[in-house]
Design a protein around this motif. Structure first.
Motif, PDB file in Angstrom:
ATOM      1  N   VAL A 264     -36.358  33.749   4.901  1.00  0.00           N
ATOM      2  CA  VAL A 264     -35.629  32.849   3.891  1.00  0.00           C
ATOM      3  C   VAL A 264     -35.548  31.517   4.571  1.00  0.00           C
ATOM      4  O   VAL A 264     -35.825  30.404   3.710  1.00  0.00           O
ATOM      5  CB  VAL A 264     -34.104  33.377   3.929  1.00  0.00           C
ATOM      6  CG1 VAL A 264     -33.340  32.465   2.969  1.00  0.00           C
ATOM      7  CG2 VAL A 264     -34.231  34.863   2.844  1.00  0.00           C
ATOM      8  N   LEU A 265     -35.135  31.243   5.664  1.00  0.00           N
ATOM      9  CA  LEU A 265     -34.692  29.644   6.196  1.00  0.00           C
ATOM     10  C   LEU A 265     -36.130  28.963   6.436  1.00  0.00           C
ATOM     11  O   LEU A 265     -35.979  27.619   6.478  1.00  0.00           O
ATOM     12  CB  LEU A 265     -34.033  30.040   7.350  1.00  0.00           C
ATOM     13  CG  LEU A 265     -32.667  30.429   7.284  1.00  0.00           C
ATOM     14  CD1 LEU A 265     -32.161  30.982   8.696  1.00  0.00           C
ATOM     15  CD2 LEU A 265     -31.658  29.458   6.705  1.00  0.00           C
ATOM     16  N   GLU A 266     -36.986  29.570   6.618  1.00  0.00           N
ATOM     17  CA  GLU A 266     -38.398  28.923   7.226  1.00  0.00           C
ATOM     18  C   GLU A 266     -39.008  28.357   6.040  1.00  0.00           C
ATOM     19  O   GLU A 266     -39.841  27.578   6.195  1.00  0.00           O
ATOM     20  CB  GLU A 266     -39.299  29.690   8.166  1.00  0.00           C
ATOM     21  CG  GLU A 266     -38.806  29.914   9.363  1.00  0.00           C
ATOM     22  CD  GLU A 266     -39.834  30.644  10.409  1.00  0.00           C
ATOM     23  OE1 GLU A 266     -39.602  30.402  11.665  1.00  0.00           O
ATOM     24  OE2 GLU A 266     -40.821  31.368   9.879  1.00  0.00           O
ATOM     25  N   ASN A 267     -38.851  28.946   4.724  1.00  0.00           N
ATOM     26  CA  ASN A 267     -39.241  28.477   3.782  1.00  0.00           C
ATOM     27  C   ASN A 267     -38.539  27.465   2.747  1.00  0.00           C
ATOM     28  O   ASN A 267     -38.973  27.393   1.490  1.00  0.00           O
ATOM     29  CB  ASN A 267     -39.723  29.955   2.636  1.00  0.00           C
ATOM     30  CG  ASN A 267     -40.933  30.737   3.309  1.00  0.00           C
ATOM     31  OD1 ASN A 267     -41.851  30.133   3.618  1.00  0.00           O
ATOM     32  ND2 ASN A 267     -40.712  32.030   3.373  1.00  0.00           N
ATOM     33  N   LEU A 268     -37.671  26.844   3.191  1.00  0.00           N
ATOM     34  CA  LEU A 268     -36.626  26.321   2.614  1.00  0.00           C
ATOM     35  C   LEU A 268     -37.223  24.634   2.756  1.00  0.00           C
ATOM     36  O   LEU A 268     -37.476  24.453   3.955  1.00  0.00           O
ATOM     37  CB  LEU A 268     -35.271  26.351   2.979  1.00  0.00           C
ATOM     38  CG  LEU A 268     -34.594  27.707   2.287  1.00  0.00           C
ATOM     39  CD1 LEU A 268     -33.467  27.704   3.196  1.00  0.00           C
ATOM     40  CD2 LEU A 268     -34.662  27.834   0.998  1.00  0.00           C
TER      41      LEU A 268
ATOM     42  N   LEU B 190     -29.501  31.814  13.646  1.00  0.00           N
ATOM     43  CA  LEU B 190     -29.539  30.363  13.196  1.00  0.00           C
ATOM     44  C   LEU B 190     -30.139  29.480  14.207  1.00  0.00           C
ATOM     45  O   LEU B 190     -30.856  28.611  13.927  1.00  0.00           O
ATOM     46  CB  LEU B 190     -28.137  30.173  12.535  1.00  0.00           C
ATOM     47  CG  LEU B 190     -27.715  30.728  11.210  1.00  0.00           C
ATOM     48  CD1 LEU B 190     -26.118  30.481  10.904  1.00  0.00           C
ATOM     49  CD2 LEU B 190     -28.781  30.508  10.089  1.00  0.00           C
ATOM     50  N   LEU B 191     -29.462  29.535  15.473  1.00  0.00           N
ATOM     51  CA  LEU B 191     -29.722  28.674  16.509  1.00  0.00           C
ATOM     52  C   LEU B 191     -31.307  28.830  17.019  1.00  0.00           C
ATOM     53  O   LEU B 191     -31.964  28.014  17.061  1.00  0.00           O
ATOM     54  CB  LEU B 191     -29.034  28.716  17.763  1.00  0.00           C
ATOM     55  CG  LEU B 191     -29.412  28.023  18.908  1.00  0.00           C
ATOM     56  CD1 LEU B 191     -29.175  26.603  18.854  1.00  0.00           C
ATOM     57  CD2 LEU B 191     -28.376  28.300  20.342  1.00  0.00           C
ATOM     58  N   GLU B 192     -31.789  30.124  16.796  1.00  0.00           N
ATOM     59  CA  GLU B 192     -33.008  30.481  17.296  1.00  0.00           C
ATOM     60  C   GLU B 192     -33.982  30.058  16.113  1.00  0.00           C
ATOM     61  O   GLU B 192     -35.255  29.600  16.379  1.00  0.00           O
ATOM     62  CB  GLU B 192     -33.325  31.944  17.702  1.00  0.00           C
ATOM     63  CG  GLU B 192     -34.343  32.422  17.931  1.00  0.00           C
ATOM     64  CD  GLU B 192     -34.575  33.760  18.375  1.00  0.00           C
ATOM     65  OE1 GLU B 192     -35.725  34.356  18.004  1.00  0.00           O
ATOM     66  OE2 GLU B 192     -33.662  34.463  18.602  1.00  0.00           O
ATOM     67  N   ILE B 193     -33.566  30.169  14.880  1.00  0.00           N
ATOM     68  CA  ILE B 193     -34.487  29.918  13.791  1.00  0.00           C
ATOM     69  C   ILE B 193     -34.711  28.419  13.332  1.00  0.00           C
ATOM     70  O   ILE B 193     -35.823  27.690  13.428  1.00  0.00           O
ATOM     71  CB  ILE B 193     -34.311  30.807  12.734  1.00  0.00           C
ATOM     72  CG1 ILE B 193     -34.166  32.155  12.813  1.00  0.00           C
ATOM     73  CG2 ILE B 193     -34.884  30.337  11.413  1.00  0.00           C
ATOM     74  CD1 ILE B 193     -33.708  33.024  11.892  1.00  0.00           C
ATOM     75  N   LEU B 194     -33.454  27.774  13.440  1.00  0.00           N
ATOM     76  CA  LEU B 194     -33.231  26.352  12.897  1.00  0.00           C
ATOM     77  C   LEU B 194     -33.385  25.161  14.212  1.00  0.00           C
ATOM     78  O   LEU B 194     -33.390  24.071  13.652  1.00  0.00           O
ATOM     79  CB  LEU B 194     -32.113  26.151  12.217  1.00  0.00           C
ATOM     80  CG  LEU B 194     -31.891  27.103  10.992  1.00  0.00           C
ATOM     81  CD1 LEU B 194     -30.670  26.852  10.297  1.00  0.00           C
ATOM     82  CD2 LEU B 194     -33.305  26.722   9.948  1.00  0.00           C
ATOM     83  N   GLY B 195     -33.140  25.868  15.358  1.00  0.00           N
ATOM     84  CA  GLY B 195     -32.868  24.843  16.409  1.00  0.00           C
ATOM     85  C   GLY B 195     -31.480  24.505  16.300  1.00  0.00           C
ATOM     86  O   GLY B 195     -30.611  24.585  15.194  1.00  0.00           O
TER      87      GLY B 195
END
Length: 280
Positions: free
Chosen positions: A152-156, A178-183
């Motif tokens: 979900v988050l990487e395709n935004l 969230l920290l791991e995926i978005l920094g």
């Protein structure tokens, strides 16, 4: 024989915590309507009792029974009954069941009357100070699994604030994901909105990931990563720099010396000049 008129479905916003956060119109509709559909009948019963709205027929509409109960409610509406749809807290359909009922009611020609009220989404946004002039992305509750969250988050798009809802028992794990995926990003935590232990805090994902305890429902606003300032060379300036590089080369200067001179003359970083020299 005339066809019996169909009923009305009122979509009514209710408080998210403080029972005083309800409109006069919503109270009027609740008092005058005998059938109330809600995700959690315990919450709506508490509200009805507080305001002395009298006994009502309450129908629970949670995810596992949504389709089955929806058809029961539609039958009542088609018989001419008036029905209220509420959420457990806030505005119906904002990350709560009820969309299927409202869409089916539209499809069957049943009148829908919105009676707006408070929402954790708008409440958190208005208390945050986030600039919304370019928009935002509301995701509701993220999927439970990290792999699904990542999809979900990487395709935004990356340039919009993200808003999510989260429950207290999942927040610790979600913050780490969230920290791991978005920094690490700046974020606004709105917890227990309108309640006694309300928390409104500007923080970051790293700090939240290290936090051990979250109590109460959470609305989290995550800002985009700040853009690194780019100082692209203007074409006209670029042509002048390249010409100056050739001149200094003819004078026999070394790249380090050329870079220093040109950086001072054109007020640009030495690193950029080195790159131009290397490109020839």
């Amino acid at each position: 024989m005339m066809e019996k008129p169909k009923g009305i479905l009122y979509v009514v916003g209710v408080p998210i915590g403080n029972l005083g956060d309800i409109t006069l119109r919503a109270l009027e509709v609740l008092k005058n309507t005998e059938i109330i559909v809600s995700e959690d009948t315990r919450s709506i019963r508490k509200l009805l009792t507080h305001y002395g709205c009298g006994p009502k027929k309450l129908i629970s509409l949670y995810k596992d029974v949504e389709v089955e109960r929806t058809h029961k409610v539609l039958k009542l509406l088609e018989e001419g009954k008036e029905v209220v749809l509420t959420s457990e807290a806030g505005c119906p359909l904002i990350s709560d069941p009820g969309a299927y009922l409202v869409r089916e009611a539209h499809r069957r020609g049943i009148k829908i009357v919105p009676v707006p009220g408070v929402s954790a989404l708008t409440c958190a946004l208005s208390a945050s100070g986030v600039d919304l002039s370019s928009g935002f992305i509301f995701l509701g509750f993220l999927p439970r699994k990290k792999t699904e969250q990542k999809k979900v988050l990487e395709n935004l798009p990356e340039n919009f604030p993200l808003i999510i809802f989260e429950s207290p028992h999942r927040m610790e794990k979600t913050a780490k994901n969230l920290l791991e995926i978005l920094g690490n990003r700046e974020c606004f935590l709105a917890r227990e909105l309108t309640k006694f232990h309300e928390e409104l805090t500007w923080t970051d994902l790293q700090t939240l990931a290290n936090r051990e305890k979250f109590l109460g429902e959470i609305t989290l606003i995550i800002l985009p990563q700040p853009k690194t300032e780019e100082k692209p060379l203007v074409k006209k300036k670029l042509a002048g720099i390249k010409k100056r590089i050739k001149e200094l080369k003819k004078e026999g200067l070394k790249p380090k010396e050329m870079a220093k001179i040109i950086a001072e003359e054109y007020n640009i970083p030495v690193k950029e000049v080195y790159q131009l020299i290397a490109e020839g």
